[in-house]
Design a protein around this motif. Structure first.
Motif, PDB file in Angstrom:
ATOM      1  N   ARG A  15      -7.338   9.680   0.662  1.00  0.00           N
ATOM      2  CA  ARG A  15      -8.825   8.895   0.137  1.00  0.00           C
ATOM      3  C   ARG A  15      -9.589   9.480   0.406  1.00  0.00           C
ATOM      4  O   ARG A  15     -10.822   8.627   0.315  1.00  0.00           O
ATOM      5  N   THR A  16      -9.536   8.821   1.793  1.00  0.00           N
ATOM      6  CA  THR A  16     -10.742   7.874   2.805  1.00  0.00           C
ATOM      7  C   THR A  16     -10.886   9.148   3.904  1.00  0.00           C
ATOM      8  O   THR A  16     -11.658   8.831   4.366  1.00  0.00           O
ATOM      9  N   ASP A  23      -5.257   8.128   5.821  1.00  0.00           N
ATOM     10  CA  ASP A  23      -5.236   8.428   4.131  1.00  0.00           C
ATOM     11  C   ASP A  23      -6.737   9.157   3.408  1.00  0.00           C
ATOM     12  O   ASP A  23      -7.128   9.265   3.926  1.00  0.00           O
ATOM     13  N   THR A  29       1.021  -1.429   0.148  1.00  0.00           N
ATOM     14  CA  THR A  29      -0.090   0.108   0.270  1.00  0.00           C
ATOM     15  C   THR A  29       1.210   1.244   0.170  1.00  0.00           C
ATOM     16  O   THR A  29       2.297   1.012   0.662  1.00  0.00           O
ATOM     17  N   THR A  30       0.467   2.420  -0.036  1.00  0.00           N
ATOM     18  CA  THR A  30       0.996   3.591  -0.914  1.00  0.00           C
ATOM     19  C   THR A  30       0.320   4.847  -0.739  1.00  0.00           C
ATOM     20  O   THR A  30      -1.191   4.540  -0.165  1.00  0.00           O
ATOM     21  N   SER A  31      -0.081   5.795   0.670  1.00  0.00           N
ATOM     22  CA  SER A  31      -0.496   7.033   1.110  1.00  0.00           C
ATOM     23  C   SER A  31       0.413   7.994   1.447  1.00  0.00           C
ATOM     24  O   SER A  31       1.307   8.050   1.577  1.00  0.00           O
ATOM     25  N   TRP A  32      -1.194   8.631   1.090  1.00  0.00           N
ATOM     26  CA  TRP A  32      -0.402  10.361   1.809  1.00  0.00           C
ATOM     27  C   TRP A  32      -1.761  10.457   2.748  1.00  0.00           C
ATOM     28  O   TRP A  32      -2.597  10.398   3.086  1.00  0.00           O
ATOM     29  N   PHE A  33      -1.016  11.178   3.470  1.00  0.00           N
ATOM     30  CA  PHE A  33      -2.091  11.886   4.542  1.00  0.00           C
ATOM     31  C   PHE A  33      -1.733  13.294   5.631  1.00  0.00           C
ATOM     32  O   PHE A  33       0.326  13.530   5.662  1.00  0.00           O
ATOM     33  N   TYR A  48      -4.285   9.901  -6.965  1.00  0.00           N
ATOM     34  CA  TYR A  48      -2.691   9.496  -6.533  1.00  0.00           C
ATOM     35  C   TYR A  48      -2.293   9.119  -7.795  1.00  0.00           C
ATOM     36  O   TYR A  48      -2.732   8.334  -8.515  1.00  0.00           O
ATOM     37  N   THR A 101       7.204   5.632   6.694  1.00  0.00           N
ATOM     38  CA  THR A 101       6.663   7.431   6.645  1.00  0.00           C
ATOM     39  C   THR A 101       7.834   7.966   6.966  1.00  0.00           C
ATOM     40  O   THR A 101       9.066   8.229   7.385  1.00  0.00           O
TER      41      THR A 101
END
Length: 237
Positions: free
Chosen positions: A96-97, A94, A80-84, A107, A143
């Motif tokens: 996106r949520t 995330d 998984t990849t995510s920005w926050f 992304y 992170t």
């Protein structure tokens, strides 16, 4: 390990000035230093600076990341990849949520490069954005620090009046906000990125050369000038 290089990151939007002699170009441009942080081949590369954008525009935030290809004979794959920007119950939220970004984020993460796109940016989007990835390895999550600071402004440069001469333009400019100001505001003006001393009012009169870029900022946030920039033209005979 620290690797440094220089790059230009930009997001350009065209606006219309009130007068035909002037073209407004909104530019979010920062000279950035790339820094790889991490140990044992784990790391994230950011543009380690502020990114300043105009409210309502679209901004791209970039990073690259690295990890060991194998650990104890086991091949590493990214799950998984995510920005926050925030944490909840000991875990990052995330974007996106995150309901604050519903329908506005995207992304694009091919081959260890990940781009975060935020559309219709709002002033509440001003925050520190961090990238995180999780692999199939035990404890294999990372992170990136310190993240990228995004500053969103609604200030715009408006041309009140202007006179075009052969080699220069005389003009009166005003730094405006879409919101009603509260209290006395102190402004800072910049000509081609250089601070104009003794100019701390919302209006600015001067003579401008072809190609001059004029921007404004609130004094308390002068380290991040507003993106609006006026590019002046003149009549050559």
């Amino acid at each position: 390990m620290v690797i440094s290089c220089y790059c230009w990151c930009y997001d350009t939007i065209s606006l219309n000035c009130l007068l035909t002699e002037v073209i407004v170009i909104v530019v979010s441009a920062v000279l950035c230093v790339t820094v790889i942080q991490g140990q044992n081949n784990w790391g994230v590369t950011y543009t380690d600076t502020h990114i300043c954008v105009l409210e309502g525009s679209t901004v791209d935030i970039y990073c690259t990341y690295t990890y060991p290809s194998r650990i104890n004979g086991r091949s590493t794959t990214v799950q998984t990849t995510s920005w926050f920007t925030k944490w909840k119950v000991n875990a990052p939220v995330d974007l996106r949520t995150d309901p604050d970004y519903t329908g506005r984020v995207e992304y694009y993460c091919p081959d260890k490069v990940c781009t975060l796109t935020i559309r219709d940016v709002r002033q509440r989007d001003s925050a520190v954005y961090k990238f995180r990835f999780i692999t199939n390895q035990p404890g294999g999550r990372y992170t990136g620090e310190p993240g990228v600071t995004l500053s969103v402004t609604d200030l715009q440069v408006q041309v009140i009046r202007s006179t075009v001469h052969q080699f220069y333009t005389e003009a009166e400019l005003k730094c405006l906000s879409s919101k009603s100001p509260t209290g006395r505001l102190t402004f800072v003006w910049f000509n081609n990125g250089q601070k104009i001393n003794k100019m701390e009012t919302a209006s600015y009169k001067g003579q401008f050369n072809p190609g001059d870029h004029i921007s404004c900022a609130l004094k308390e946030n002068e380290d991040c000038p507003s993106p609006p920039v006026c590019e002046f033209t003149s009549l050559y005979l």
